[in-house]
Design a protein around this motif. Structure first.
Motif, PDB file in Angstrom:
ATOM      1  N   TRP A   1     -24.147 -38.754 -84.998  1.00  0.00           N
ATOM      2  CA  TRP A   1     -22.658 -37.839 -84.808  1.00  0.00           C
ATOM      3  C   TRP A   1     -22.619 -36.946 -83.638  1.00  0.00           C
ATOM      4  O   TRP A   1     -21.656 -36.860 -82.978  1.00  0.00           O
ATOM      5  CB  TRP A   1     -22.282 -37.494 -86.244  1.00  0.00           C
ATOM      6  CG  TRP A   1     -21.393 -38.301 -86.895  1.00  0.00           C
ATOM      7  CD1 TRP A   1     -21.905 -39.079 -88.055  1.00  0.00           C
ATOM      8  CD2 TRP A   1     -19.995 -38.608 -86.905  1.00  0.00           C
ATOM      9  NE1 TRP A   1     -20.913 -39.888 -88.671  1.00  0.00           N
ATOM     10  CE2 TRP A   1     -19.710 -39.644 -87.625  1.00  0.00           C
ATOM     11  CE3 TRP A   1     -19.150 -38.277 -85.838  1.00  0.00           C
ATOM     12  CZ2 TRP A   1     -18.533 -40.160 -88.056  1.00  0.00           C
ATOM     13  CZ3 TRP A   1     -17.804 -38.767 -86.188  1.00  0.00           C
ATOM     14  CH2 TRP A   1     -17.438 -39.739 -86.953  1.00  0.00           C
ATOM     15  N   LYS A   2     -23.771 -36.306 -83.444  1.00  0.00           N
ATOM     16  CA  LYS A   2     -23.917 -35.305 -82.648  1.00  0.00           C
ATOM     17  C   LYS A   2     -23.600 -35.946 -81.150  1.00  0.00           C
ATOM     18  O   LYS A   2     -23.135 -35.585 -80.087  1.00  0.00           O
ATOM     19  CB  LYS A   2     -25.335 -34.747 -82.479  1.00  0.00           C
ATOM     20  CG  LYS A   2     -25.332 -33.454 -83.557  1.00  0.00           C
ATOM     21  CD  LYS A   2     -26.682 -32.904 -83.349  1.00  0.00           C
ATOM     22  CE  LYS A   2     -26.855 -32.022 -84.672  1.00  0.00           C
ATOM     23  NZ  LYS A   2     -28.130 -31.415 -84.599  1.00  0.00           N
ATOM     24  N   ILE A   3     -24.500 -37.282 -81.049  1.00  0.00           N
ATOM     25  CA  ILE A   3     -24.317 -37.829 -79.795  1.00  0.00           C
ATOM     26  C   ILE A   3     -22.937 -38.136 -79.529  1.00  0.00           C
ATOM     27  O   ILE A   3     -22.393 -38.216 -78.184  1.00  0.00           O
ATOM     28  CB  ILE A   3     -25.401 -39.202 -79.913  1.00  0.00           C
ATOM     29  CG1 ILE A   3     -26.974 -38.299 -79.851  1.00  0.00           C
ATOM     30  CG2 ILE A   3     -25.005 -39.826 -78.479  1.00  0.00           C
ATOM     31  CD1 ILE A   3     -27.854 -39.494 -80.053  1.00  0.00           C
ATOM     32  N   SER A   4     -22.337 -38.799 -80.401  1.00  0.00           N
ATOM     33  CA  SER A   4     -20.939 -39.222 -80.336  1.00  0.00           C
ATOM     34  C   SER A   4     -20.027 -38.284 -79.944  1.00  0.00           C
ATOM     35  O   SER A   4     -19.087 -38.532 -79.042  1.00  0.00           O
ATOM     36  CB  SER A   4     -20.494 -39.847 -82.037  1.00  0.00           C
ATOM     37  OG  SER A   4     -19.104 -40.359 -81.804  1.00  0.00           O
ATOM     38  N   GLU A   5     -20.080 -37.032 -80.550  1.00  0.00           N
ATOM     39  CA  GLU A   5     -19.201 -35.922 -80.128  1.00  0.00           C
ATOM     40  C   GLU A   5     -19.572 -35.540 -78.820  1.00  0.00           C
ATOM     41  O   GLU A   5     -18.424 -35.097 -78.040  1.00  0.00           O
ATOM     42  CB  GLU A   5     -19.518 -34.711 -81.044  1.00  0.00           C
ATOM     43  CG  GLU A   5     -19.000 -34.947 -82.476  1.00  0.00           C
ATOM     44  CD  GLU A   5     -19.424 -33.788 -83.503  1.00  0.00           C
ATOM     45  OE1 GLU A   5     -20.244 -32.920 -83.250  1.00  0.00           O
ATOM     46  OE2 GLU A   5     -18.932 -33.957 -84.532  1.00  0.00           O
ATOM     47  N   LEU A   6     -20.827 -35.504 -78.375  1.00  0.00           N
ATOM     48  CA  LEU A   6     -21.117 -35.143 -76.889  1.00  0.00           C
ATOM     49  C   LEU A   6     -20.486 -36.367 -76.076  1.00  0.00           C
ATOM     50  O   LEU A   6     -19.867 -35.802 -75.109  1.00  0.00           O
ATOM     51  CB  LEU A   6     -22.765 -35.224 -76.553  1.00  0.00           C
ATOM     52  CG  LEU A   6     -23.075 -35.159 -75.063  1.00  0.00           C
ATOM     53  CD1 LEU A   6     -23.109 -33.701 -74.519  1.00  0.00           C
ATOM     54  CD2 LEU A   6     -24.448 -35.872 -75.089  1.00  0.00           C
ATOM     55  N   LEU A   7     -20.660 -37.507 -76.202  1.00  0.00           N
ATOM     56  CA  LEU A   7     -20.167 -38.392 -75.326  1.00  0.00           C
ATOM     57  C   LEU A   7     -18.468 -38.469 -75.558  1.00  0.00           C
ATOM     58  O   LEU A   7     -17.712 -38.717 -74.509  1.00  0.00           O
ATOM     59  CB  LEU A   7     -20.573 -39.802 -75.754  1.00  0.00           C
ATOM     60  CG  LEU A   7     -21.934 -40.030 -75.776  1.00  0.00           C
ATOM     61  CD1 LEU A   7     -22.573 -41.634 -76.279  1.00  0.00           C
ATOM     62  CD2 LEU A   7     -22.443 -39.962 -74.153  1.00  0.00           C
ATOM     63  N   ASP A   8     -17.959 -38.386 -76.320  1.00  0.00           N
ATOM     64  CA  ASP A   8     -16.451 -38.270 -76.727  1.00  0.00           C
ATOM     65  C   ASP A   8     -15.954 -37.134 -75.724  1.00  0.00           C
ATOM     66  O   ASP A   8     -14.853 -37.139 -75.298  1.00  0.00           O
ATOM     67  CB  ASP A   8     -16.280 -38.021 -78.239  1.00  0.00           C
ATOM     68  CG  ASP A   8     -14.627 -38.527 -78.486  1.00  0.00           C
ATOM     69  OD1 ASP A   8     -14.035 -39.448 -77.778  1.00  0.00           O
ATOM     70  OD2 ASP A   8     -14.128 -37.801 -79.089  1.00  0.00           O
ATOM     71  N   GLY A   9     -16.810 -35.972 -75.617  1.00  0.00           N
ATOM     72  CA  GLY A   9     -16.392 -34.896 -75.049  1.00  0.00           C
ATOM     73  C   GLY A   9     -16.656 -34.764 -73.211  1.00  0.00           C
ATOM     74  O   GLY A   9     -16.213 -34.130 -72.386  1.00  0.00           O
TER      75      GLY A   9
END
Length: 132
Positions: free
Chosen positions: A74-82
């Motif tokens: 989820w942390k990676i997903s949030e990083l990539l999404d932003g």
């Protein structure tokens, strides 16, 4: 094209990752991998050979700590999404990342380890040499 390397570097900058993300499939020596998937698509192309392309990628994490895996992806997903900017080698221009679905558990093996996946695609613009 250095897209895999640049994305892996950006992800590995995240604090508190369970281990270093390695470019490559899961193996006996690697439980946290990042690799390209088949199925890249040309979204558009002009007469001069400039293409907008979508390239699919996947991050896989194998562990028996399901909460840690879910939180890490989820942390990676949030990083990539932003992520709206990425330093490149100049052979392409980074446009955007599309994440769908969010991180998910795909299987549990006989050793009680789960494999969690995060799938996403990266859109780039690239000059294709038409004369070659």
């Amino acid at each position: 094209m250095d897209l895999l390397e640049r994305l892996a570097d950006k992800i590995n900058e995240l604090p508190n990752l369970p281990e270093r993300l390695i470019i490559g499939q899961l193996s006996n020596n690697n439980d946290f991998g990042f690799y390209s998937q088949p199925g890249s698509q040309v979204i558009s192309e002009d007469w001069s050979g400039i293409q907008e392309r979508s390239l699919p990628f996947e991050i896989a994490y194998r562990t028996d700590d399901f909460e840690k895996a879910n939180n890490s992806l989820w942390k990676i997903s949030e990083l990539l999404d932003g992520l709206n900017k990425l330093q490149t080698d100049g052979t392409y221009e980074f446009n955007r990342i599309n994440i769908q679905p969010q991180p998910f558990l795909t299987m549990i093996d006989v050793t009680e380890k789960g494999v969690f996946l995060l799938d996403f695609s990266v859109e780039i613009t690239q000059q294709i040499n038409l004369g070659e």
